[in-house]
Design a protein around this motif. Sequence first.
Motif, PDB file in Angstrom:
ATOM      1  N   SER A 146      -2.885   6.901   4.565  1.00  0.00           N
ATOM      2  CA  SER A 146      -3.423   5.544   4.736  1.00  0.00           C
ATOM      3  C   SER A 146      -2.562   4.758   5.712  1.00  0.00           C
ATOM      4  O   SER A 146      -3.069   4.074   6.610  1.00  0.00           O
ATOM      5  N   ALA A 147      -1.239   4.847   5.545  1.00  0.00           N
ATOM      6  CA  ALA A 147      -0.349   4.165   6.491  1.00  0.00           C
ATOM      7  C   ALA A 147      -0.525   4.715   7.890  1.00  0.00           C
ATOM      8  O   ALA A 147      -0.575   3.959   8.879  1.00  0.00           O
ATOM      9  N   ALA A 148      -0.652   6.031   8.004  1.00  0.00           N
ATOM     10  CA  ALA A 148      -0.828   6.645   9.324  1.00  0.00           C
ATOM     11  C   ALA A 148      -2.114   6.162   9.993  1.00  0.00           C
ATOM     12  O   ALA A 148      -2.140   5.897  11.206  1.00  0.00           O
ATOM     13  N   LEU A 149      -3.192   6.028   9.222  1.00  0.00           N
ATOM     14  CA  LEU A 149      -4.455   5.547   9.788  1.00  0.00           C
ATOM     15  C   LEU A 149      -4.311   4.131  10.319  1.00  0.00           C
ATOM     16  O   LEU A 149      -4.789   3.816  11.421  1.00  0.00           O
ATOM     17  N   LEU A 150      -3.671   3.258   9.566  1.00  0.00           N
ATOM     18  CA  LEU A 150      -3.495   1.880  10.039  1.00  0.00           C
ATOM     19  C   LEU A 150      -2.603   1.837  11.281  1.00  0.00           C
ATOM     20  O   LEU A 150      -2.842   1.051  12.207  1.00  0.00           O
ATOM     21  N   PRO A 176      -0.851  -5.025  17.585  1.00  0.00           N
ATOM     22  CA  PRO A 176      -0.083  -4.051  18.373  1.00  0.00           C
ATOM     23  C   PRO A 176       0.806  -3.130  17.541  1.00  0.00           C
ATOM     24  O   PRO A 176       1.155  -2.038  18.001  1.00  0.00           O
ATOM     25  N   ARG A 177       1.190  -3.526  16.335  1.00  0.00           N
ATOM     26  CA  ARG A 177       2.024  -2.677  15.495  1.00  0.00           C
ATOM     27  C   ARG A 177       1.204  -1.880  14.480  1.00  0.00           C
ATOM     28  O   ARG A 177       1.765  -1.196  13.624  1.00  0.00           O
ATOM     29  N   GLY A 178      -0.121  -1.966  14.583  1.00  0.00           N
ATOM     30  CA  GLY A 178      -0.993  -1.320  13.618  1.00  0.00           C
ATOM     31  C   GLY A 178      -1.727  -2.340  12.783  1.00  0.00           C
ATOM     32  O   GLY A 178      -1.300  -3.491  12.661  1.00  0.00           O
ATOM     33  N   LEU A 179      -2.850  -1.930  12.197  1.00  0.00           N
ATOM     34  CA  LEU A 179      -3.646  -2.857  11.405  1.00  0.00           C
ATOM     35  C   LEU A 179      -2.886  -3.317  10.167  1.00  0.00           C
ATOM     36  O   LEU A 179      -2.120  -2.561   9.560  1.00  0.00           O
ATOM     37  N   ALA A 180      -3.111  -4.569   9.796  1.00  0.00           N
ATOM     38  CA  ALA A 180      -2.531  -5.173   8.583  1.00  0.00           C
ATOM     39  C   ALA A 180      -1.015  -5.213   8.632  1.00  0.00           C
ATOM     40  O   ALA A 180      -0.352  -5.251   7.592  1.00  0.00           O
ATOM     41  N   ASN A 181      -0.450  -5.220   9.839  1.00  0.00           N
ATOM     42  CA  ASN A 181       0.990  -5.000   9.962  1.00  0.00           C
ATOM     43  C   ASN A 181       1.738  -6.146  10.623  1.00  0.00           C
ATOM     44  O   ASN A 181       2.783  -5.927  11.240  1.00  0.00           O
ATOM     45  N   SER A 182       1.260  -7.365  10.493  1.00  0.00           N
ATOM     46  CA  SER A 182       2.028  -8.480  11.037  1.00  0.00           C
ATOM     47  C   SER A 182       3.379  -8.629  10.337  1.00  0.00           C
ATOM     48  O   SER A 182       4.339  -9.153  10.903  1.00  0.00           O
ATOM     49  N   SER A 183       3.462  -8.121   9.101  1.00  0.00           N
ATOM     50  CA  SER A 183       4.713  -8.182   8.331  1.00  0.00           C
ATOM     51  C   SER A 183       5.657  -7.030   8.669  1.00  0.00           C
ATOM     52  O   SER A 183       6.813  -7.029   8.207  1.00  0.00           O
ATOM     53  N   ASP A 184       5.187  -6.069   9.442  1.00  0.00           N
ATOM     54  CA  ASP A 184       5.943  -4.837   9.730  1.00  0.00           C
ATOM     55  C   ASP A 184       6.233  -4.053   8.455  1.00  0.00           C
ATOM     56  O   ASP A 184       7.217  -3.313   8.367  1.00  0.00           O
ATOM     57  N   ALA A 185       5.368  -4.209   7.457  1.00  0.00           N
ATOM     58  CA  ALA A 185       5.562  -3.484   6.190  1.00  0.00           C
ATOM     59  C   ALA A 185       4.801  -2.164   6.150  1.00  0.00           C
ATOM     60  O   ALA A 185       5.120  -1.286   5.342  1.00  0.00           O
ATOM     61  N   VAL A 186       3.784  -1.991   6.998  1.00  0.00           N
ATOM     62  CA  VAL A 186       2.955  -0.791   6.936  1.00  0.00           C
ATOM     63  C   VAL A 186       3.788   0.438   7.292  1.00  0.00           C
ATOM     64  O   VAL A 186       4.448   0.488   8.337  1.00  0.00           O
ATOM     65  N   GLY A 187       3.761   1.412   6.424  1.00  0.00           N
ATOM     66  CA  GLY A 187       4.524   2.632   6.591  1.00  0.00           C
ATOM     67  C   GLY A 187       5.898   2.570   5.956  1.00  0.00           C
ATOM     68  O   GLY A 187       6.493   3.608   5.659  1.00  0.00           O
ATOM     69  N   ARG A 188       6.412   1.380   5.736  1.00  0.00           N
ATOM     70  CA  ARG A 188       7.752   1.226   5.158  1.00  0.00           C
ATOM     71  C   ARG A 188       7.712   1.314   3.624  1.00  0.00           C
ATOM     72  O   ARG A 188       6.657   1.287   3.021  1.00  0.00           O
ATOM     73  N   PHE A 189       8.910   1.411   3.041  1.00  0.00           N
ATOM     74  CA  PHE A 189       9.091   1.423   1.584  1.00  0.00           C
ATOM     75  C   PHE A 189       8.425   2.631   0.918  1.00  0.00           C
ATOM     76  O   PHE A 189       7.973   2.557  -0.223  1.00  0.00           O
ATOM     77  N   TYR A 190       8.368   3.753   1.641  1.00  0.00           N
ATOM     78  CA  TYR A 190       7.818   4.965   1.050  1.00  0.00           C
ATOM     79  C   TYR A 190       8.660   5.397  -0.152  1.00  0.00           C
ATOM     80  O   TYR A 190       9.885   5.442  -0.094  1.00  0.00           O
ATOM     81  N   MET A 191       7.970   5.717  -1.247  1.00  0.00           N
ATOM     82  CA  MET A 191       8.623   6.191  -2.465  1.00  0.00           C
ATOM     83  C   MET A 191       7.889   7.433  -2.980  1.00  0.00           C
ATOM     84  O   MET A 191       6.679   7.571  -2.795  1.00  0.00           O
ATOM     85  N   ILE A 250       2.050   0.496   1.860  1.00  0.00           N
ATOM     86  CA  ILE A 250       1.258  -0.670   2.295  1.00  0.00           C
ATOM     87  C   ILE A 250       1.288  -1.654   1.127  1.00  0.00           C
ATOM     88  O   ILE A 250       0.278  -1.963   0.502  1.00  0.00           O
ATOM     89  N   ARG A 251       2.453  -2.166   0.828  1.00  0.00           N
ATOM     90  CA  ARG A 251       2.682  -2.909  -0.402  1.00  0.00           C
ATOM     91  C   ARG A 251       1.866  -4.197  -0.475  1.00  0.00           C
ATOM     92  O   ARG A 251       1.546  -4.812   0.538  1.00  0.00           O
ATOM     93  N   PHE A 252       1.535  -4.593  -1.707  1.00  0.00           N
ATOM     94  CA  PHE A 252       0.804  -5.838  -1.896  1.00  0.00           C
ATOM     95  C   PHE A 252       1.760  -6.933  -2.340  1.00  0.00           C
ATOM     96  O   PHE A 252       2.868  -6.681  -2.799  1.00  0.00           O
ATOM     97  N   GLY A 253       1.317  -8.200  -2.170  1.00  0.00           N
ATOM     98  CA  GLY A 253       2.157  -9.329  -2.533  1.00  0.00           C
ATOM     99  C   GLY A 253       1.491 -10.638  -2.178  1.00  0.00           C
ATOM    100  O   GLY A 253       0.391 -10.676  -1.613  1.00  0.00           O
ATOM    101  N   THR A 254       2.157 -11.721  -2.479  1.00  0.00           N
ATOM    102  CA  THR A 254       1.603 -13.049  -2.210  1.00  0.00           C
ATOM    103  C   THR A 254       2.050 -13.604  -0.866  1.00  0.00           C
ATOM    104  O   THR A 254       1.455 -14.561  -0.376  1.00  0.00           O
ATOM    105  N   ASP A 255       3.068 -13.018  -0.257  1.00  0.00           N
ATOM    106  CA  ASP A 255       3.623 -13.539   0.993  1.00  0.00           C
ATOM    107  C   ASP A 255       3.248 -12.617   2.150  1.00  0.00           C
ATOM    108  O   ASP A 255       3.720 -11.472   2.217  1.00  0.00           O
ATOM    109  N   PRO A 256       2.419 -13.074   3.094  1.00  0.00           N
ATOM    110  CA  PRO A 256       2.031 -12.238   4.242  1.00  0.00           C
ATOM    111  C   PRO A 256       3.211 -11.841   5.117  1.00  0.00           C
ATOM    112  O   PRO A 256       3.091 -10.905   5.911  1.00  0.00           O
ATOM    113  N   LYS A 257       4.332 -12.518   4.981  1.00  0.00           N
ATOM    114  CA  LYS A 257       5.490 -12.176   5.802  1.00  0.00           C
ATOM    115  C   LYS A 257       6.231 -10.948   5.288  1.00  0.00           C
ATOM    116  O   LYS A 257       6.992 -10.322   6.040  1.00  0.00           O
ATOM    117  N   THR A 258       6.023 -10.609   4.021  1.00  0.00           N
ATOM    118  CA  THR A 258       6.760  -9.496   3.439  1.00  0.00           C
ATOM    119  C   THR A 258       5.860  -8.411   2.851  1.00  0.00           C
ATOM    120  O   THR A 258       6.371  -7.403   2.344  1.00  0.00           O
TER     121      THR A 258
END
Length: 523
Positions: free
Chosen positions: A275-279, A288-303, A456-464
């Motif tokens: 899913s992260a790879a598709l975005l 420019p950094r991928g869809l849904a990725n203004s926070s630069d969170a997409v692909g990060r925090f893999y567990m 692709i973590r969820f949260g209340t703050d679009p920045k994080t």
Amino acid sequence: MASNYHYDVIIIGTGAGGGTLAHHLAPSGKRILLLERGGYLPREKDNWDSRSVFVEKRYKAACNWEDKDGKVFHPGIHYYVGGNTKVYGAALLRFRKEDFGAIRHHGGISPAWPIAYDDLEPYYTKAEHLYQVHGEHGIDPTGPPVSAQYRYPPVKHEPRIQELHDDLKRMGHHPFPLPLGIRLNEDRREASPCIRCNTCDGYPCLVNAKSDAHITCVDPALTHSTVTLLTHAYVSRLEVSPSGREITKVHVSRHGAPEEYTADIVVVSCGAINSAALLLRSANDKHPRGLANSSDAVGRFYMCHNNSALLALSKHENPTVFQKTLAINDFYFRADDWDYPLGHIQMLGKSDLEQLRSGAPVFAPGMVLDQMAKHSIDFWLTSEDLPDPDNRVLLNKQGEISLHYTVNNDEGHARLTAKLKDMLSALGCEKHLIPTSLYLGKRIPLAGTAHQNGTIRFGTDPKTSALDVNCKAHDLDNLYVVDGSFFVSSTAVNPSLTIMANAMRVGDHLLTRLGVTSENGEK
């Protein structure tokens, strides 16, 4: 089928997230398209052959990824209708109530979720009932409060595992029946699809008795005329409107031919890594950094958990056939000599001679391996790994997946392993734990992606965060992600039931958005 046909909802992926969501939405009467990059897993004798499944890796996807050092590896990923649930062990546990809050570990903080356990509890119950989970709430002292008991009783222990249970009780521990999603009727008052064979955990089920997403959700969803499934349909990228706020086209390669589909709502459920790879592949001028990725969170925090598959040798033979029936959480939050969480212990499927031979030195006598197989008791240990922004999914220069991961928070896992080792003598076992030969190491390696989550973590703050609390992308109005990607922490139990429950929770939100006031399509 015309490639320009428009749908109310497109769901990309048919596993624990996508398959469950399709089942939840299917009675609404809305036009739903399911896109699955693989086909149907073949039903054949090899489903039950340990050499074929584990040694030859017959059912794993024919793809290679690379690690942070550029080393190529073959991931444990399966592209079929039903996704990875076709081969999962069907251990379907709820997260503990405390898991939704911040928890201090030896290696750092496991962050709080933007929703509470109570928000997910009704959907845990629905998921347990849908997936025919066998178990008993109230035995595990760490278990969360529940609104309803399981509909199916626990799977009975075979004699050697019952001995193990009784020994643990005598030691002051609290073993409980491992909740399992299998289609089993042990009282024989009606036909039982499950025959309690020794080829369940990690195998495809030849008799369709495992409660996987294909059998439980996708097939029933397809009985509705408004639901369509396309197999061998690889989604290459998502196209957005000039404003960048909407997905306007889903680009598909099906049997090598390009196709395009459109929908009011697009749901990505490819598994946390894909899913992260598709975005990321769908980057464009607006994103420019991928869809849904203004926070630069997409692909990060893999567990993926700190996991170990370990074998103990019983002092007398263990003739158990269906071994995966017991678990303990006594060290989940702490131990008498350690104030931090250690993790969860459950049984694994029983090792056989072929599995042991596959990883043994060439000089290992077959007679010795045969005796080991006859005496083995197999354990799966899970401890929480923590979200690290540098543990992430990336695309290399060729556009292929590069999975970067460094182990963290491993002291608790080492202590959990030591706790089990210290119990072995009292459990009627030799005082040694042997890494399962399939992995040839103390930990499940990077290729072991079964518990993937968090990209692709969820949260209340679009920045994080990338998603809001309904798993809709902050940056787009019609893009949702419904798989393990949304997790903000991994906890220390199997992720499947939480993915399923959340798919139902998001499904209710989507039904409301689509103007449907009940699951039966009434307005």
